[in-house]
Design a protein around this motif. Sequence first.
Motif, mmCIF file in Angstrom:
data_model
loop_
_atom_site.group_PDB
_atom_site.id
_atom_site.type_symbol
_atom_site.label_atom_id
_atom_site.label_comp_id
_atom_site.label_asym_id
_atom_site.label_seq_id
_atom_site.Cartn_x
_atom_site.Cartn_y
_atom_site.Cartn_z
ATOM 1 N N GLN A 50 -9.784 -9.064 5.150
ATOM 2 C CA GLN A 50 -10.589 -7.837 5.206
ATOM 3 C C GLN A 50 -10.007 -6.853 6.209
ATOM 4 O OE1 GLN A 50 -13.583 -7.145 3.276
ATOM 5 N NE2 GLN A 50 -12.860 -5.151 3.939
ATOM 6 N N THR A 51 -9.627 -7.336 7.373
ATOM 7 C CA THR A 51 -9.055 -6.472 8.408
ATOM 8 C C THR A 51 -7.743 -5.857 7.938
ATOM 9 O OG1 THR A 51 -10.090 -7.801 10.134
ATOM 10 C CG2 THR A 51 -8.254 -6.394 10.797
ATOM 11 N N TYR A 109 -6.716 -5.485 4.789
ATOM 12 C CA TYR A 109 -7.014 -4.571 3.682
ATOM 13 C C TYR A 109 -7.524 -3.233 4.215
ATOM 14 C CZ TYR A 109 -9.121 -2.661 -0.521
ATOM 15 O OH TYR A 109 -9.459 -1.828 -1.553
ATOM 16 N N ASN A 110 -8.436 -3.271 5.172
ATOM 17 C CA ASN A 110 -8.967 -2.037 5.747
ATOM 18 C C ASN A 110 -7.872 -1.224 6.415
ATOM 19 O OD1 ASN A 110 -11.517 -2.700 4.877
ATOM 20 N ND2 ASN A 110 -12.196 -3.472 6.849
ATOM 21 N N THR A 111 -6.927 -1.888 7.058
ATOM 22 C CA THR A 111 -5.799 -1.209 7.696
ATOM 23 C C THR A 111 -4.918 -0.542 6.661
ATOM 24 O OG1 THR A 111 -5.801 -2.802 9.504
ATOM 25 C CG2 THR A 111 -3.796 -1.523 9.203
ATOM 26 N N THR A 146 -5.767 0.456 3.639
ATOM 27 C CA THR A 146 -6.445 1.456 2.816
ATOM 28 C C THR A 146 -6.954 2.654 3.625
ATOM 29 O OG1 THR A 146 -8.543 0.252 2.980
ATOM 30 C CG2 THR A 146 -7.150 -0.209 1.068
ATOM 31 N N LYS A 147 -6.654 2.691 4.926
ATOM 32 C CA LYS A 147 -7.059 3.862 5.733
ATOM 33 C C LYS A 147 -6.315 5.089 5.242
ATOM 34 C CE LYS A 147 -8.374 1.899 10.121
ATOM 35 N NZ LYS A 147 -8.029 1.783 11.530
#
Length: 86
Positions: free
Chosen positions: A77-78, A80-82, A84-85
């Motif tokens: 999750q971390t 992926y979030n990085t 997709t920023k």
Amino acid sequence: MLSDLEVDLDVDLDEELRRLLDDERTVVNHYMTKRAIMRGLVDGTPGRALCGEVFTPSSHGGGEVSDRRAIVCPTCQTIYNTLTKE
């Protein structure tokens, strides 16, 4: 030493998440590329999740769903979030 995409799991997890991860009924879902998912489903080829875990994706989700708790891998999750920023 951690690379840019690796995450120190101990830093990001709170006590509740640790309890869930220790529970054998918890199913951890991972992020992987669409291509890796399809190869796993069609050919049975193992793929690598964003966190580095290697496994063969399946369409049944790991067994009887009613008695299991599903969570998203916190490392995946971390990352992926990085990625997709904006």
